[in-house]
Scaffold this motif. Structure first.
Motif, PDB file in Angstrom:
ATOM      1  N   ILE A 134      51.333  51.009  40.246  1.00 23.12           N
ATOM      2  CA  ILE A 134      50.025  50.591  39.747  1.00 23.12           C
ATOM      3  C   ILE A 134      50.190  49.322  38.924  1.00 23.12           C
ATOM      4  O   ILE A 134      51.028  49.248  38.028  1.00 23.12           O
ATOM      5  N   ARG A 135      49.395  48.334  39.248  1.00 20.75           N
ATOM      6  CA  ARG A 135      49.412  47.074  38.501  1.00 20.75           C
ATOM      7  C   ARG A 135      48.035  46.858  37.881  1.00 20.75           C
ATOM      8  O   ARG A 135      47.021  46.935  38.570  1.00 20.75           O
ATOM      9  N   VAL A 136      48.012  46.612  36.571  1.00 19.07           N
ATOM     10  CA  VAL A 136      46.746  46.392  35.870  1.00 19.07           C
ATOM     11  C   VAL A 136      46.643  44.922  35.479  1.00 19.07           C
ATOM     12  O   VAL A 136      47.593  44.337  34.953  1.00 19.07           O
ATOM     13  N   GLN A 137      45.496  44.336  35.752  1.00 17.05           N
ATOM     14  CA  GLN A 137      45.273  42.920  35.482  1.00 17.05           C
ATOM     15  C   GLN A 137      44.061  42.747  34.577  1.00 17.05           C
ATOM     16  O   GLN A 137      43.004  43.336  34.813  1.00 17.05           O
ATOM     17  N   GLU A 138      44.221  41.941  33.532  1.00 16.85           N
ATOM     18  CA  GLU A 138      43.069  41.548  32.720  1.00 16.85           C
ATOM     19  C   GLU A 138      42.400  40.357  33.384  1.00 16.85           C
ATOM     20  O   GLU A 138      43.059  39.380  33.748  1.00 16.85           O
TER      21      GLU A 138
ATOM     22  N   ASP B 107      36.430  34.573  35.428  1.00 13.48           N
ATOM     23  CA  ASP B 107      36.385  35.394  36.632  1.00 13.48           C
ATOM     24  C   ASP B 107      34.956  35.870  36.877  1.00 13.48           C
ATOM     25  O   ASP B 107      34.201  36.146  35.944  1.00 13.48           O
ATOM     26  N   ASN B 108      34.584  35.993  38.133  1.00 10.67           N
ATOM     27  CA  ASN B 108      33.214  36.420  38.426  1.00 10.67           C
ATOM     28  C   ASN B 108      33.060  37.937  38.489  1.00 10.67           C
ATOM     29  O   ASN B 108      31.999  38.445  38.827  1.00 10.67           O
ATOM     30  N   LEU B 109      34.116  38.670  38.182  1.00 11.27           N
ATOM     31  CA  LEU B 109      34.082  40.131  38.054  1.00 11.27           C
ATOM     32  C   LEU B 109      33.718  40.858  39.348  1.00 11.27           C
ATOM     33  O   LEU B 109      33.311  42.023  39.312  1.00 11.27           O
TER      34      LEU B 109
ATOM     35  N   ASN C 163      27.580  41.391  32.386  1.00 17.55           N
ATOM     36  CA  ASN C 163      28.897  41.459  31.755  1.00 17.55           C
ATOM     37  C   ASN C 163      29.612  40.115  31.788  1.00 17.55           C
ATOM     38  O   ASN C 163      30.289  39.736  30.829  1.00 17.55           O
ATOM     39  N   GLU C 164      29.453  39.391  32.885  1.00 23.56           N
ATOM     40  CA  GLU C 164      30.059  38.067  32.974  1.00 23.56           C
ATOM     41  C   GLU C 164      29.465  37.137  31.918  1.00 23.56           C
ATOM     42  O   GLU C 164      30.193  36.396  31.241  1.00 23.56           O
TER      43      GLU C 164
ATOM     44  N   LYS D 291      36.583  42.601  27.250  1.00 21.31           N
ATOM     45  CA  LYS D 291      37.735  42.314  28.102  1.00 21.31           C
ATOM     46  C   LYS D 291      37.671  43.257  29.298  1.00 21.31           C
ATOM     47  O   LYS D 291      37.638  44.476  29.117  1.00 21.31           O
ATOM     48  N   GLN D 292      37.634  42.710  30.505  1.00 20.12           N
ATOM     49  CA  GLN D 292      37.558  43.530  31.707  1.00 20.12           C
ATOM     50  C   GLN D 292      38.922  43.605  32.394  1.00 20.12           C
ATOM     51  O   GLN D 292      39.672  42.618  32.414  1.00 20.12           O
ATOM     52  N   PHE D 293      39.202  44.773  32.968  1.00 18.84           N
ATOM     53  CA  PHE D 293      40.490  45.021  33.614  1.00 18.84           C
ATOM     54  C   PHE D 293      40.269  45.685  34.970  1.00 18.84           C
ATOM     55  O   PHE D 293      39.300  46.429  35.157  1.00 18.84           O
ATOM     56  N   VAL D 294      41.195  45.424  35.898  1.00 16.44           N
ATOM     57  CA  VAL D 294      41.206  46.139  37.171  1.00 16.44           C
ATOM     58  C   VAL D 294      42.615  46.657  37.417  1.00 16.44           C
ATOM     59  O   VAL D 294      43.606  46.038  37.011  1.00 16.44           O
TER      60      VAL D 294
END
Length: 263
Positions: free
Chosen positions: A128-132, A137-139, A163-164, A174-177
């Protein structure tokens, strides 16, 4: 409807948690008003949980007037909305008074707290890789799990745009995926305000449920907050997320009851 037990009885947590929650929705708001100790926040998003009126210390004889005033105000924006009775709302018989006004509970949400200095926030999920996501970014990736997890209308486009906009203008979000084999499986948000952090919008795609992705992402967000120097972490939990947050060290300190007008 699932029932929850209060695990922490602390007036300061109730006040700090409610303040943080209201400030989060205020950050998203297109407008707000206060009327007779009731704070109403509208976001223009087609969801009753994003257009909210928080009931404070209410005089019994004001209940009918408040309900009518809130109904008129939200009707102007043509959005669904909810009245919220928190642990700090009074009088003690407020629930019965709202029933008399033809309001009914649609959801009772556990408010949860974690002292980040006392728990292990490291995530241990291989693959699993988490990215901020950057503020530019357009989310589009971030909104994908949210659309499925929260059954967002219009593909979640208005919520994504909101949110953007808030992220770019204020920097408090701060958004993360989270990725599994380069596929987005989960997403979530941190709300940073003063000495408090909140976790919001943890969602996992339907095809990726029950594989530990939500837990891994939650721990990652907790660790980011901890590394930034935050100690007090709050969230409102869904039924499906409750056990995840418990495993991560969160405990229930209050319950918010959401009411809608019966047709």
């Amino acid at each position: 409807m699932q029932t929850f037990q209060i695990e922490i009885e602390d007036q300061a947590l109730l006040e700090q948690g409610l303040s943080a929650t209201m400030r989060f929705f205020t950050a998203l708001a297109s407008n707000q008003k206060t009327y007779k100790n009731t704070t109403a926040i509208v976001t223009d998003i087609d969801s009753p949980f994003l257009n909210i009126a928080y009931l404070g210390e209410i005089n019994t004889h004001d209940i009918h007037d408040i309900c009518e005033n809130m109904h008129e105000w939200f009707s102007h924006y043509q959005v669904p909305w909810t009245l919220v009775r928190t642990a700090l709302s009074t009088p003690a018989n407020l629930h019965e008074l709202l029933l008399q006004e033809k309001f009914g509970v649609i959801e009772s949400v556990p408010c949860m707290y974690c002292d980040l200095s006392t728990v292990d926030t490291q995530s241990h999920h291989p693959g699993i890789r988490v990215q901020e996501l950057l503020s530019s970014d357009n989310l589009l990736k971030w909104i994908q799990p949210i659309c499925e997890g929260f059954e967002a209308k219009d593909g979640g486009e208005l919520f994504r745009q909101l949110n953007e906009k808030v992220s770019k203008e204020t920097g408090v979000l701060k958004q993360f995926v989270a990725y599994s084999e380069e596929e987005v499986v989960s997403s979530g948000t941190l709300f940073l305000i003063d000495d408090v952090v909140m976790i919001h919008n943890i969602a996992t795609k339907t095809s990726a449920l029950r594989r530990g992705y939500g837990t891994t992402l939650t721990r990652h967000l907790m660790n980011v907050a901890k590394q930034l120097g935050f100690k007090h972490c709050y969230l409102e939990s869904s039924d499906s997320g409750y056990n995840i947050y418990r495993r991560c060290g969160f405990k229930v300190y209050g319950i918010n009851h959401y009411y809608v007008k019966k047709q």
